[in-house]
Design a protein around this motif. Structure first.
Motif, short mmCIF file in Angstrom:
data_model
loop_
_atom_site.label_atom_id
_atom_site.label_comp_id
_atom_site.label_asym_id
_atom_site.label_seq_id
_atom_site.Cartn_x
_atom_site.Cartn_y
_atom_site.Cartn_z
N ASP A 35 0.88 -1.16 0.00
CA ASP A 35 0.00 0.00 0.00
C ASP A 35 0.92 1.21 0.00
O ASP A 35 1.52 1.55 1.03
CB ASP A 35 -0.91 -0.02 1.24
CG ASP A 35 -1.86 1.17 1.30
OD1 ASP A 35 -1.69 2.12 0.51
OD2 ASP A 35 -2.75 1.16 2.17
N ASP A 36 1.05 1.87 -1.16
CA ASP A 36 2.02 2.95 -1.28
C ASP A 36 1.63 3.86 -2.44
O ASP A 36 0.76 3.51 -3.25
CB ASP A 36 3.42 2.37 -1.52
CG ASP A 36 4.55 3.30 -1.08
OD1 ASP A 36 4.29 4.48 -0.80
OD2 ASP A 36 5.71 2.83 -1.04
N SER A 37 2.30 5.00 -2.55
CA SER A 37 2.13 5.83 -3.75
C SER A 37 3.11 5.34 -4.81
O SER A 37 4.20 4.83 -4.47
CB SER A 37 2.43 7.30 -3.42
OG SER A 37 3.82 7.49 -3.18
N PRO A 38 2.74 5.43 -6.09
CA PRO A 38 3.66 4.97 -7.14
C PRO A 38 5.02 5.66 -7.07
O PRO A 38 6.07 5.01 -7.16
CB PRO A 38 2.93 5.32 -8.44
CG PRO A 38 1.49 5.37 -8.07
CD PRO A 38 1.46 5.89 -6.67
N GLY A 39 5.01 6.98 -6.88
CA GLY A 39 6.26 7.74 -6.84
C GLY A 39 7.16 7.32 -5.69
O GLY A 39 8.37 7.16 -5.86
#
Length: 236
Positions: free
Chosen positions: A205-209
């Motif tokens: 669960d993370d941001s792509p960047g």
């Protein structure tokens, strides 16, 4: 905010989703990615209310807590309108289904280029044109939450790009959008966060960047390939 807590989906003896939890905020785009059979569609269908979870719950949390499935627009991967109904009849039905802004409805209808198909029965349409009708039924009415399953399937590049613009516009209006996809460039382009699922479990669960930056592999595809290779090597 939408809150998913301990969501478990079971078909017979098979666990499709294994107790996953996450929050998702209004004004954000969240993408579900993972291999076929990872549980993505089961999560989306549970949010919509098409699948009853074996355990856990889904709530829309604001001034009050309430079930979210009365507040969503849903674009399934394959639209299932009656084959013998003309596009014009479907449009009339959609207009009457819920109150919508006539100008906004017409603008989307024209942008999708559906006028040329008004007198054609739904069953005779190409896969791409069926998806255009699918887009219209999902986004012609303003909702706080939109659930979209494989949104660019069967779409030509122009309509695919138009759909991305629609998603970003709905985000700007304050909606929460959750979509599943196999196209990782779409995730990098428009998603604020992504959830990587495998075998019914939530792995990332993370941001792509942030995910790419921390692993320094240039783009999301290369970074996920390294992740999968490392995970696979640990299993053997």
């Amino acid at each position: 905010m939408m809150r998913v807590k301990d969501l478990t989906v079971q078909y017979g003896r098979s666990l499709a989703v294994k107790g996953i939890s996450f929050d998702a905020e209004e004004g954000h785009i969240l993408s579900l990615i993972g291999p076929n059979g990872s549980g993505k569609s089961s999560v989306l269908k549970s949010i919509v209310g098409l699948v009853k979870p074996a355990r856990g719950h889904i709530e829309f949390v604001g001034k009050e807590e309430e079930r979210v499935n009365s507040k969503i627009g849903y674009m399934p991967q394959s639209p299932l309108f009656p084959k013998n109904v003309k596009v014009s009849e479907l449009v009339d039905f959609l207009k009457k289904l819920e109150s919508s802004d006539p100008e906004e409805f017409r603008e989307l209808f024209d942008l999708l280029g559906l006028k040329d198909y008004e007198n054609i029965k739904f069953g005779a349409l190409s896969g791409g044109t069926k998806q255009k009708v699918n887009i219209l039924q999902c986004f012609s009415i303003r909702k706080p939450v939109y659930i979209v399953d494989e949104p660019t399937a069967s779409l030509d590049p122009y309509i695919s790009n138009l759909l991305k613009e629609i998603l970003l516009r709905k985000k700007k209006e304050g909606a929460l959008l959750i979509f599943s996809t196999h196209i990782l460039s779409e995730v990098e382009e428009i998603a604020d966060r992504f959830l990587l699922m495998s075998e019914g479990s939530l792995l990332i669960d993370d941001s792509p960047g942030n995910f790419v930056k921390n692993r320094d592999r240039g783009n999301l595809q290369n970074t996920l390939m390294e992740f999968w290779n490392t995970k696979y090597s640990e299993r053997i």
